[in-house]
Design an enzyme around this catalytic site. Structure first.
Site, PDB file in Angstrom:
ATOM      1  N   GLN A  65     -84.267  27.482  40.917  1.00  0.00           N
ATOM      2  CA  GLN A  65     -83.267  26.896  41.804  1.00  0.00           C
ATOM      3  C   GLN A  65     -81.889  27.454  41.494  1.00  0.00           C
ATOM      4  OE1 GLN A  65     -83.744  22.653  41.157  1.00  0.00           O
ATOM      5  NE2 GLN A  65     -84.601  22.438  43.206  1.00  0.00           N
ATOM      6  N   ARG A  86     -76.631  20.641  37.484  1.00  0.00           N
ATOM      7  CA  ARG A  86     -77.990  20.583  36.946  1.00  0.00           C
ATOM      8  C   ARG A  86     -78.914  20.992  38.060  1.00  0.00           C
ATOM      9  NH1 ARG A  86     -82.126  17.470  37.583  1.00  0.00           N
ATOM     10  NH2 ARG A  86     -80.978  15.724  38.413  1.00  0.00           N
ATOM     11  N   VAL A  87     -79.779  21.937  37.771  1.00  0.00           N
ATOM     12  CA  VAL A  87     -80.846  22.296  38.694  1.00  0.00           C
ATOM     13  C   VAL A  87     -82.145  21.953  38.001  1.00  0.00           C
ATOM     14  CG1 VAL A  87     -79.569  24.027  39.994  1.00  0.00           C
ATOM     15  CG2 VAL A  87     -80.769  24.702  37.931  1.00  0.00           C
ATOM     16  N   SER A  88     -83.135  21.528  38.777  1.00  0.00           N
ATOM     17  CA  SER A  88     -84.364  20.989  38.197  1.00  0.00           C
ATOM     18  C   SER A  88     -85.348  22.047  37.732  1.00  0.00           C
ATOM     19  CB  SER A  88     -85.051  20.071  39.209  1.00  0.00           C
ATOM     20  OG  SER A  88     -84.193  18.999  39.521  1.00  0.00           O
ATOM     21  N   THR A  89     -85.289  23.230  38.329  1.00  0.00           N
ATOM     22  CA  THR A  89     -86.226  24.278  37.943  1.00  0.00           C
ATOM     23  C   THR A  89     -85.466  25.576  37.717  1.00  0.00           C
ATOM     24  OG1 THR A  89     -86.677  24.944  40.210  1.00  0.00           O
ATOM     25  CG2 THR A  89     -88.092  23.227  39.285  1.00  0.00           C
TER      26      THR A  89
END
Length: 79
Positions: A8, A2-5
């Site tokens: 990323q 999972r990347v937040s943006t």
């Protein structure tokens, strides 16, 4: 992963790992709409191993983490 943006990159989370299949959501950890996590939960089966870079990449909080790990281990999946 999972990347937040959206900008990323998640590759550092997989550095040196060889996987049969990967699941990546680009969403905030507080976002409950995580289609790839849903797909992982559907796909994972007995004798699979789920690898995560850090538990904060898998769950939003400790209660969520416990529920996810219990759901997976009940299916015979290692986390």
């Amino acid at each position: 992963m999972r990347v937040s943006t959206l900008d990323q990159k998640g590759q550092r989370q997989l550095d040196g790992l060889v996987l049969d299949r990967g699941f990546t959501d680009k969403a905030s950890g507080r976002d409950t709409d995580r289609p790839q996590l849903t797909e992982l939960l559907r796909f994972a089966r007995d004798d699979d191993t789920v690898v995560v870079h850090g538990m904060d990449r898998l769950a939003r909080n400790l209660d969520d983490l416990r529920a996810l790990v219990q759901r997976l281990t009940r299916k015979g999946v290692r986390v």
